[in-house]
Design a protein around this motif. Sequence first.
Motif, PDB file in Angstrom:
ATOM      1  N   GLY A  70       0.822  -1.209   0.000  1.00 42.32           N
ATOM      2  CA  GLY A  70       0.000   0.000   0.000  1.00 42.32           C
ATOM      3  C   GLY A  70       0.853   1.255   0.000  1.00 42.32           C
ATOM      4  N   GLN A  71       1.914   1.245   0.796  1.00 42.09           N
ATOM      5  CA  GLN A  71       2.812   2.400   0.854  1.00 42.09           C
ATOM      6  C   GLN A  71       3.518   2.625  -0.477  1.00 42.09           C
ATOM      7  N   ILE A  72       3.912   1.535  -1.131  1.00 39.06           N
ATOM      8  CA  ILE A  72       4.596   1.654  -2.432  1.00 39.06           C
ATOM      9  C   ILE A  72       3.642   2.206  -3.485  1.00 39.06           C
ATOM     10  N   LEU A  73       2.438   1.651  -3.546  1.00 41.06           N
ATOM     11  CA  LEU A  73       1.483   2.063  -4.571  1.00 41.06           C
ATOM     12  C   LEU A  73       1.084   3.524  -4.414  1.00 41.06           C
ATOM     13  N   GLU A  74       1.065   4.015  -3.195  1.00 41.67           N
ATOM     14  CA  GLU A  74       0.677   5.398  -2.951  1.00 41.67           C
ATOM     15  C   GLU A  74       1.875   6.356  -2.959  1.00 41.67           C
ATOM     16  N   GLY A  75       3.080   5.805  -3.091  1.00 47.84           N
ATOM     17  CA  GLY A  75       4.284   6.623  -3.046  1.00 47.84           C
ATOM     18  C   GLY A  75       4.521   7.406  -4.331  1.00 47.84           C
ATOM     19  N   GLN A  76       5.430   8.380  -4.230  1.00 50.05           N
ATOM     20  CA  GLN A  76       5.782   9.229  -5.374  1.00 50.05           C
ATOM     21  C   GLN A  76       7.101   8.753  -5.963  1.00 50.05           C
ATOM     22  N   MET A  77       7.037   8.065  -7.092  1.00 54.65           N
ATOM     23  CA  MET A  77       8.224   7.598  -7.801  1.00 54.65           C
ATOM     24  C   MET A  77       7.814   7.246  -9.228  1.00 54.65           C
ATOM     25  N   PRO A  78       8.761   7.176 -10.163  1.00 50.13           N
ATOM     26  CA  PRO A  78       8.413   6.777 -11.531  1.00 50.13           C
ATOM     27  C   PRO A  78       7.698   5.431 -11.533  1.00 50.13           C
ATOM     28  N   ILE A  79       6.767   5.283 -12.456  1.00 46.89           N
ATOM     29  CA  ILE A  79       5.929   4.081 -12.450  1.00 46.89           C
ATOM     30  C   ILE A  79       6.744   2.808 -12.653  1.00 46.89           C
ATOM     31  N   GLU A  80       7.818   2.884 -13.444  1.00 49.39           N
ATOM     32  CA  GLU A  80       8.652   1.698 -13.642  1.00 49.39           C
ATOM     33  C   GLU A  80       9.304   1.268 -12.329  1.00 49.39           C
ATOM     34  N   ASP A  81       9.805   2.239 -11.550  1.00 46.96           N
ATOM     35  CA  ASP A  81      10.402   1.916 -10.249  1.00 46.96           C
ATOM     36  C   ASP A  81       9.352   1.361  -9.291  1.00 46.96           C
ATOM     37  N   LYS A  82       8.166   1.927  -9.374  1.00 46.07           N
ATOM     38  CA  LYS A  82       7.086   1.474  -8.500  1.00 46.07           C
ATOM     39  C   LYS A  82       6.739   0.018  -8.796  1.00 46.07           C
ATOM     40  N   ILE A  83       6.673  -0.335 -10.066  1.00 40.06           N
ATOM     41  CA  ILE A  83       6.359  -1.719 -10.448  1.00 40.06           C
ATOM     42  C   ILE A  83       7.445  -2.669  -9.956  1.00 40.06           C
ATOM     43  N   ARG A  84       8.704  -2.287 -10.120  1.00 40.55           N
ATOM     44  CA  ARG A  84       9.807  -3.134  -9.647  1.00 40.55           C
ATOM     45  C   ARG A  84       9.721  -3.335  -8.127  1.00 40.55           C
ATOM     46  N   LYS A  85       9.438  -2.265  -7.395  1.00 40.33           N
ATOM     47  CA  LYS A  85       9.361  -2.365  -5.935  1.00 40.33           C
ATOM     48  C   LYS A  85       8.166  -3.205  -5.500  1.00 40.33           C
ATOM     49  N   ALA A 130      -5.928   4.543  -7.106  1.00 37.51           N
ATOM     50  CA  ALA A 130      -5.033   5.624  -7.551  1.00 37.51           C
ATOM     51  C   ALA A 130      -3.963   5.077  -8.482  1.00 37.51           C
ATOM     52  N   PHE A 131      -3.456   3.892  -8.172  1.00 39.24           N
ATOM     53  CA  PHE A 131      -2.422   3.304  -9.025  1.00 39.24           C
ATOM     54  C   PHE A 131      -2.989   2.919 -10.387  1.00 39.24           C
ATOM     55  N   MET A 132      -4.218   2.437 -10.412  1.00 39.95           N
ATOM     56  CA  MET A 132      -4.857   2.098 -11.694  1.00 39.95           C
ATOM     57  C   MET A 132      -4.986   3.342 -12.567  1.00 39.95           C
ATOM     58  N   LYS A 133      -5.345   4.466 -11.943  1.00 43.71           N
ATOM     59  CA  LYS A 133      -5.422   5.726 -12.686  1.00 43.71           C
ATOM     60  C   LYS A 133      -4.041   6.147 -13.171  1.00 43.71           C
ATOM     61  N   GLU A 134      -3.035   5.904 -12.340  1.00 44.51           N
ATOM     62  CA  GLU A 134      -1.656   6.233 -12.708  1.00 44.51           C
ATOM     63  C   GLU A 134      -1.210   5.428 -13.928  1.00 44.51           C
ATOM     64  N   VAL A 135      -1.590   4.151 -13.969  1.00 41.05           N
ATOM     65  CA  VAL A 135      -1.253   3.298 -15.121  1.00 41.05           C
ATOM     66  C   VAL A 135      -1.919   3.833 -16.380  1.00 41.05           C
ATOM     67  N   GLU A 137      -2.936   6.936 -16.990  1.00 45.34           N
ATOM     68  CA  GLU A 137      -2.309   8.207 -17.366  1.00 45.34           C
ATOM     69  C   GLU A 137      -0.943   7.988 -18.001  1.00 45.34           C
ATOM     70  N   ALA A 138      -0.170   7.036 -17.448  1.00 50.40           N
ATOM     71  CA  ALA A 138       1.148   6.741 -18.009  1.00 50.40           C
ATOM     72  C   ALA A 138       1.022   6.184 -19.415  1.00 50.40           C
ATOM     73  N   GLY A 139      -0.046   5.437 -19.670  1.00 45.56           N
ATOM     74  CA  GLY A 139      -0.291   4.937 -21.019  1.00 45.56           C
ATOM     75  C   GLY A 139      -0.663   6.052 -21.979  1.00 45.56           C
ATOM     76  N   LYS A 140      -1.461   6.989 -21.490  1.00 39.04           N
ATOM     77  CA  LYS A 140      -1.890   8.103 -22.342  1.00 39.04           C
ATOM     78  C   LYS A 140      -0.730   9.026 -22.715  1.00 39.04           C
ATOM     79  N   ASN A 141       0.177   9.268 -21.756  1.00 43.07           N
ATOM     80  CA  ASN A 141       1.274  10.198 -22.052  1.00 43.07           C
ATOM     81  C   ASN A 141       2.505   9.513 -22.646  1.00 43.07           C
ATOM     82  N   GLY A 142       2.406   8.192 -22.861  1.00 45.62           N
ATOM     83  CA  GLY A 142       3.478   7.489 -23.556  1.00 45.62           C
ATOM     84  C   GLY A 142       4.619   7.002 -22.684  1.00 45.62           C
ATOM     85  N   THR A 143       4.496   7.137 -21.358  1.00 46.50           N
ATOM     86  CA  THR A 143       5.538   6.632 -20.462  1.00 46.50           C
ATOM     87  C   THR A 143       5.614   5.116 -20.547  1.00 46.50           C
ATOM     88  N   ILE A 144       4.439   4.485 -20.637  1.00 41.71           N
ATOM     89  CA  ILE A 144       4.354   3.045 -20.852  1.00 41.71           C
ATOM     90  C   ILE A 144       3.342   2.789 -21.969  1.00 41.71           C
TER      91      ILE A 144
END
Length: 202
Positions: A70-85, A130-135, A137-144
Amino acid sequence: MAQEKNTEELIIEAARKIFVKRGLAGARMQDIADEAGINKAMLHYYYRSKEKLFEIVFNEAFSSVVSALGQILEGQMPIEDKIRKVIDNYINGIAEVPYLPIFILNEINQQPEIMVKRLSSQAAFPSILAFMKEVIEAGKNGTIKNVSPIQLFLNIISLCIFPFVARPLVQGIFQQDNIQFDLLIQERKQMVADVILAWLKP
């Protein structure tokens, strides 16, 4: 006091073994008493019902795995780092309580509505919205790559859990002892993250 604590620990350990084997519906208080090496009257003195024991065992196991997520998913870090963690912590957490996946799967098959309610009501259950929304948004802006966040979760969970669920099969087929299996699991953290991130590469 120490003796009472030891008896409670024996009961919890016995309940854990019985629930993993038989689930809540199939477990009996007599089975738990026999596994703990005590009589049924003593078991009832400490715990009035198997439902109470199940709640203790479930909360202990589930909270130990998901509290950090829960702490990782709500944390502030690049989505790729978040997935690895997330993958690293999830596999580490399950390695600490390897019976948890089978424990949950058994209960989902036997009483899905109760188990879903039990899972979703946990205080430690990560806020994934929140993480689902982050995924998304990251898809929309081309990060992933633009992918379904539900598919992402299913891929992560299945890739992480399967070796634990199939452990006897994996060790038998590949002739691995416990040390070799543990090394395989440690290697798998990097491999799963690489596979997921390669799939998400835009």
